[in-house]
Design a protein around this motif. Sequence first.
Motif, short mmCIF file in Angstrom:
data_model
loop_
_atom_site.label_atom_id
_atom_site.label_comp_id
_atom_site.label_asym_id
_atom_site.label_seq_id
_atom_site.Cartn_x
_atom_site.Cartn_y
_atom_site.Cartn_z
N HIS A 23 -2.27 17.15 6.42
CA HIS A 23 -2.81 16.95 5.07
C HIS A 23 -2.76 18.25 4.27
O HIS A 23 -2.32 18.28 3.11
N GLY A 32 7.26 11.90 -3.34
CA GLY A 32 6.46 10.69 -3.14
C GLY A 32 6.65 10.05 -1.78
O GLY A 32 5.88 9.16 -1.40
N ASN A 86 1.67 3.45 -3.81
CA ASN A 86 1.23 4.84 -3.86
C ASN A 86 2.40 5.81 -3.93
O ASN A 86 2.32 6.82 -4.63
N ALA A 87 3.49 5.50 -3.22
CA ALA A 87 4.68 6.36 -3.30
C ALA A 87 5.29 6.31 -4.70
O ALA A 87 5.71 7.34 -5.25
N TYR A 90 -2.72 10.75 8.01
CA TYR A 90 -1.77 11.83 8.17
C TYR A 90 -1.35 12.05 9.63
O TYR A 90 -0.34 12.67 9.89
N SER A 116 3.05 8.26 -7.15
CA SER A 116 3.23 9.70 -6.96
C SER A 116 4.57 10.17 -7.53
O SER A 116 4.64 11.21 -8.20
N CYS A 154 0.83 -1.19 0.00
CA CYS A 154 0.00 0.00 0.00
C CYS A 154 0.87 1.25 0.00
O CYS A 154 0.62 2.20 -0.75
N LYS A 155 1.91 1.24 0.82
CA LYS A 155 2.82 2.38 0.89
C LYS A 155 3.66 2.50 -0.38
O LYS A 155 3.76 3.59 -0.97
N GLN A 161 -5.53 3.84 2.60
CA GLN A 161 -5.83 5.26 2.61
C GLN A 161 -4.79 6.01 3.44
O GLN A 161 -3.94 5.40 4.10
N ASN A 162 -4.88 7.33 3.39
CA ASN A 162 -3.92 8.17 4.10
C ASN A 162 -4.28 8.28 5.58
O ASN A 162 -5.44 8.47 5.93
N TYR A 171 3.86 9.31 1.13
CA TYR A 171 3.01 8.13 1.08
C TYR A 171 3.62 6.95 1.85
O TYR A 171 2.90 6.10 2.36
N ARG A 203 0.61 6.54 4.36
CA ARG A 203 -0.32 5.58 3.77
C ARG A 203 -0.43 4.35 4.67
O ARG A 203 0.58 3.77 5.08
#
Length: 235
Positions: A201, A159, A104-105, A182, A108, A100-101, A179-180, A162, A166
């Motif tokens: 955020h 990036g 998404n990183a 933060y 990005s 997941c991390k 999901q995030n 994330y 994340r």
Amino acid sequence: MDLVNFTDLLNVSTLARNSTHFPVPASNVIIAFLLCMAVIIGTVTNGLYLWVLKFKMKKTVNTLLFFHLILSYFISTLILPFIATTYLQDNHWSFGTAMCKVINATLSAGMFASIFFLSAISVDRYLLTLHPVWSQLHRTPRWATGIILGIWLSATALGMPYLVFRETQDDHKGRVTCQNNYAASAKWENKKMQTLGKGIHVACFISRFLLGFLLNQWTLNQLCHRRCTLCFYRI
């Protein structure tokens, strides 16, 4: 061929629905099908471009910049199967927290890299057109390599949030979402943590917006303005 792929997607969506006990909307299946087609087309075309630029063309500033621009597209394309699978499982994430991390990183970083490389190509065109003497003396593949390294480091840095924020969350009904978070805390429902998360955020959004969009737009506008002004004086 398309019909076979679409049938396979329907079968996969049925298995996903049975395993997670969530109905998969038809719109999710269509989106997943389009993503799969984008993976096939993007992998073939971008891979072909990379091969030509790497092995069939001379190593120049242009080929280096375009190679890494297409590489950023190619990396983003490889992420799409994970997103398509998530759509087929009705937003259920089944790849774990680490993926997941990382996914998404990486997505990005690829997005910011493509933006920065497009800006770098525009700046390079500007220098080559309006400063030919300087370009002939300084515009070398080694110079371009330094620019490329700086772009990848900057995109990776943008990036990185994330990798920190994340997380995966289990709703205790069989669905896990990516999901995030933060606040970077396990207490997702705590009001203080939610307030802290909103502040972080906003800070992340503003910094990414300024560096990823406004800075590039300002640079391109300045180049266009100077080029148009110079052309006006020449006339």
